[in-house]
Design an enzyme around this catalytic site. Structure first.
Site, PDB file in Angstrom:
ATOM      1  N   TYR A 155      15.680  33.766 136.594  1.00 29.82           N
ATOM      2  CA  TYR A 155      16.628  32.672 136.405  1.00 29.82           C
ATOM      3  C   TYR A 155      15.881  31.546 135.727  1.00 29.82           C
ATOM      4  O   TYR A 155      15.171  30.787 136.366  1.00 29.82           O
ATOM      5  CB  TYR A 155      17.182  32.228 137.758  1.00 29.82           C
ATOM      6  CG  TYR A 155      18.105  31.029 137.675  1.00 29.82           C
ATOM      7  CD1 TYR A 155      19.325  31.113 137.026  1.00 29.82           C
ATOM      8  CD2 TYR A 155      17.751  29.822 138.250  1.00 29.82           C
ATOM      9  CE1 TYR A 155      20.173  30.018 136.951  1.00 29.82           C
ATOM     10  CE2 TYR A 155      18.589  28.713 138.182  1.00 29.82           C
ATOM     11  CZ  TYR A 155      19.802  28.829 137.529  1.00 29.82           C
ATOM     12  OH  TYR A 155      20.636  27.739 137.462  1.00 29.82           O
ATOM     13  N   TYR A 162      25.265  34.784 129.833  1.00 26.88           N
ATOM     14  CA  TYR A 162      24.718  34.064 130.989  1.00 26.88           C
ATOM     15  C   TYR A 162      25.257  34.667 132.283  1.00 26.88           C
ATOM     16  O   TYR A 162      26.476  34.774 132.468  1.00 26.88           O
ATOM     17  CB  TYR A 162      25.123  32.600 130.885  1.00 26.88           C
ATOM     18  CG  TYR A 162      24.328  31.655 131.743  1.00 26.88           C
ATOM     19  CD1 TYR A 162      23.180  31.039 131.247  1.00 26.88           C
ATOM     20  CD2 TYR A 162      24.723  31.353 133.043  1.00 26.88           C
ATOM     21  CE1 TYR A 162      22.459  30.148 132.017  1.00 26.88           C
ATOM     22  CE2 TYR A 162      23.994  30.457 133.817  1.00 26.88           C
ATOM     23  CZ  TYR A 162      22.869  29.867 133.296  1.00 26.88           C
ATOM     24  OH  TYR A 162      22.149  28.975 134.062  1.00 26.88           O
TER      25      TYR A 162
END
Lengths: 389, 130, 303
Positions: free
Chosen positions: A342, A298
């Site tokens: 995102y 991430y």
């Protein structure tokens, strides 16, 4: 205390379908519509129909409830539905919940999804200036009157301490994470930064957002949706795609954990919650860091990619910057959230699946084991995905 | 990810260079020659026009790699403004490609920070190839 | 973004894809004197083959002293819309050029340009406005010799905007978030005391305020006043996005108190770029707004 023995979920479920909308800066449609499109795309990919679905999981932050997505997607009765809290930390946990439901027979086919207009609608990067006086609001509230208001700034506080502790220069340590992501995104037609790689010099020259973070340390903001279909490993073998087996799945929260503001505990040089996830993933899978072919970590902000590599034991404390610079593990081959989109980590899970199918735009030859992680700085989750057989 | 580090080029930025560059590039916008007008537009002083900056990026590449270098493409982004009475310091890295081509990543900094960052795609002159 | 901004952006977006000028002609053919003057002013070595330096490309299209000509009605209209919205200033931000062949004296350039994109309203240090990207193709005869993508920021200067904003009420800082669990801390601040909790069970010092102890689970505690000594454990310098109540850049510190607990606070008495980890600081209370007192920490070293 977190578990120290293998769990019994490993290998019992698989990701059988992935589907996403276009990733854009202005989708021009509702978040619900994006969710439905992504769900349909994932079902098509799996060779399933809405009628096959009996479970749904999403994020508490998602504005589209499971029942409404089901209603608009042509999905009927649900025997399982759930939502995970803590922002992007939920990503891999949606798959874990789905796998648990499938493994226990509570559901047969579970769709997990996340969809938002995070760029054209409510932008997380624009910051927080007010919170309700709930326990959750009070926790964040300690930082607000002083002007520490944005996700970048909360990450920057830990990053500054990390860089200081290990004597690292911000540009030298963080630049390679951004450059690697953008290099991969440059080959990915679905990435926002397709054909737009960056150099270390461009990273180092990009403007400050919250020192020590520069613009190119921060992920973009995106409108879009991503969905995944989870079913039993056995059933997945009969479906259209090569299954991505859920070898291990875990959630983790650390001691004295907060959401983005865990400033008051330990040394601020790691992500203890990801350590909890790492221990469980390694124990259940029996794998070691050296056996992982691809890492999808991430990357809403570059510093936490470094801390994750250290928490998972790919390298020692303070060594991750060199590890990334030397390209010792293929990382974020879709371009990450810095380069592709995102999508609160959900697009990273899809990339893990593509690597196992052999269909990534930056394919790692014979990739058989992929580590995927969820949001950092918050209670989080992770997955080890494996090729079948 | 790494290439050959090119030598630094330090260019003193005088009022004469900013105004001379603007006129040599046929840019008569007042902010590039008239300090009073520049102030009215919210700038503390006159500042360099992008055509001059672009030309100086070209100069840096020509000086480092030889005047016979063919420039194929330039991509630049401006950061902080370039005001007079300062120095513009170029640094760069050259990454060779195939057949005598290459990429130069360039940054030009002044005392306020990075004024220009960019990449230049070049073909080296025959005599400069190894 | 306000609704007015949205409406303006909608109108501006309509220009995307439209011509910004067709069949424009360079006022002069490529020529030695202009090349020489340009090389002289910029200190650029003259190309040995007598061609024009590649990065001179745009010069051949510039209208010169008498201002823009060859701009399409579309382009001028779009600029008028922006001027009317207060975006009267302009600055170039990006330039991407490709040079397909060297230009030589005698080459006569013609060019077409198109408005590629107009951004939503953006706020930068200069002010608030729109980024406009145009792409130009340059030809000699039928041969394309170069392309040129150019981005400008057309904006309302920040200074002009600020004065109107200041006339309005000054924006306030976010208020502390207070409930029954942490009200004691803010009551302490009102009395100019910095209070942390100490567990009655295991004596662990505690901050932030919570009803029970993370070390032993005891629900019994006593508030203690901090000595006020501390050090900077970490810090952030905030640059972007701008919040009206703060004036970036500004530093926010994570202060470790002598008693071992940490808290987020502003560091005062030192410029934002001189805050460092390990710096000793001392507690003060500041009335930052009429109805808002906050603890702050003053740097102790002369810097």
């Amino acid at each position: 205390m977190s578990r120290s023995a293998p769990d019994r979920l490993g290998g019992r479920a698989a990701i059988a379908g992935i589907g996403a909308t276009k990733f854009s800066k202005d989708s021009g449609r509702s978040e619900l519509k994006l969710a439905v499109e992504a769900v349909h795309a994932a079902l098509d990919d799996a060779g399933l129909t809405p009628a096959d679905v009996d479970g749904m999981v999403s994020f508490t932050m998602d504005t589209s409830p499971e029942i409404t997505v089901a209603q608009a997607a042509g999905i009927g009765e649900l025997s399982f539905f759930s939502r995970i809290h803590y922002g992007g930390g939920a990503a891999c946990a949606t798959v874990q919940q789905a796998a648990m439901a499938v493994a226990t027979g509570i559901a047969e086919t579970v769709v997990v999804y996340r969809a938002f207009n995070e760029r054209s609608g409510r932008r997380f990067g624009s910051g927080v200036t007010r919170r309700e006086p709930s326990a959750e609001g009070v926790a964040l509230g300690w930082a607000l009157p002083y002007g520490l208001l944005t996700p970048a700034s909360w990450v920057a506080m830990a990053a500054q301490r990390y860089l200081h502790t290990y004597g690292l220069d911000a540009a030298e340590a963080l630049g390679p994470v951004a450059v690697t992501a953008r290099k991969h995104a440059a080959n990915n037609p679905n990435a926002y930064f397709y054909e737009r790689p960056i150099t270390l010099a461009e990273h180092a020259a990009s403007r400050w957002i919250a020192e020590p973070l520069r613009l190119l340390d921060c992920c973009q903001e995106t409108d879009g949706g991503q969905a995944l279909v989870i079913t039993s490993a056995e059933r997945a073998r009969d479906l259209r795609q090569k299954p991505a087996v859920i070898t291990a799945a875990a959630q983790g929260a650390g001691r004295a954990q907060e959401q983005m503001t865990s400033f008051y505990r330990d040394e601020l040089t790691g992500l203890p919650e990801m350590g909890v996830v790492a221990r469980q993933l390694w124990q259940t899978s029996g794998l070691a860091p050296g056996e992982v072919d691809v890492g999808i970590l991430y990357d809403h902000f570059t510093p936490f990619v470094l801390m994750q590599l250290e928490e998972f034991g790919f390298c020692g404390p303070g060594e991750a910057a060199a590890f990334v610079r030397e390209e010792r593990l293929p990382l974020n081959t879709h371009g990450g959230q810095l380069g592709e989109a995102y999508l609160h980590g959900m697009n990273g899970i899809a990339e893990g699946v593509r690597q196992l199918r052999g269909s990534s735009v930056n394919q790692v030859p014979d990739a058989a084991r992929v580590l995927v992680t969820a949001g950092t700085g918050v209670p989080t989750s992770g997955l080890l995905l494996g090729a079948d057989g | 990810m790494s290439g050959e580090t090119l030598p630094e080029l330090r260019i003193p930025v005088t009022r004469k260079l900013i105004v001379g560059g603007a006129i040599a590039t046929r840019d008569y916008q007042d902010v590039h020659h008239d300090a009073v007008a520049a102030k009215e537009r919210g700038s503390p002083d006159i500042f360099m026009n992008i055509l001059t900056t672009n030309g100086l990026v070209g100069r840096y590449v020509a000086e480092c790699l030889g005047p016979g270098t063919q420039v194929w493409a330039v991509k630049i982004r401006l950061g902080v403004p370039q005001y007079p009475d300062d120095e513009l310091v170029f640094t760069g890295e050259f990454t060779p490609g195939d057949d005598g081509t290459g990429q130069v990543s360039v940054v030009g900094r002044n005392r306020l920070g990075a004024h220009v960052t960019g990449t230049v795609t070049v073909v080296l002159a025959e005599e400069a190839r190894e | 973004m306000s609704q007015d901004d949205d409406a303006l952006h909608e109108r501006l977006k309509a220009y995307e894809g439209k011509s910004a000028g067709e069949g424009g002609r360079g006022p002069d053919p490529v020529n030695d004197p202009m090349i020489r003057h340009w090389c002289e002013a910029l200190g650029h070595p003259a190309p040995p083959d007598g061609s024009a330096p590649a990065t001179m490309l745009q010069v051949w299209t510039m209208a010169g002293y008498n201002g823009p000509t060859g701009r399409s009605e579309n382009y001028l209209e779009m600029f008028r819309l922006l001027d009317e919205a207060g975006c009267t200033s302009i600055v170039a931000t990006d330039c991407e050029q490709e040079y397909l062949r060297p230009l030589r004296p005698g080459d006569e350039l013609v060019y077409d340009s198109v408005i590629e994109t107009v951004s939503p309203r953006k706020t930068t240090k200069l002010g608030s406005g729109h980024f406009i990207t145009t792409r130009m193709e340059l030809r000699v005869g039928d041969e394309t010799v170069g392309t040129h993508r150019f981005r400008v920021f057309k904006y309302a200067p920040a200074k002009a905007r600020k004065s109107s904003e200041e006339a309005a009420t000054k924006a306030k800082r976010p208020r502390p978030v207070v409930n029954r669990d942490n009200a004691g801390f803010w009551e302490g601040v009102a009395d100019r005391k910095l209070l942390f909790q100490r567990c009655d069970g295991c004596r662990t010092a505690r901050f932030p305020w919570l009803p029970g102890c993370n070390s032993c689970g005891s629900q019994e505690w006593t508030a203690e006043e901090a000595s006020g000594d501390g050090t900077v454990y970490s810090y952030v310098v905030m640059h972007h996005p701008p919040f009206p109540a703060f004036d970036p850049p500004y530093a926010v510190g994570l202060i470790e108190l002598a008693e071992g607990v940490r808290m987020i606070c502003n560091v005062v008495g030192v410029p934002y770029d001189k805050v460092r980890i390990g710096m000793p600081v001392r507690l003060e209370f500041a009335e930052v707004e009429d109805d808002l007192v906050l603890p702050v920490f003053r740097a102790e070293e002369a810097v």
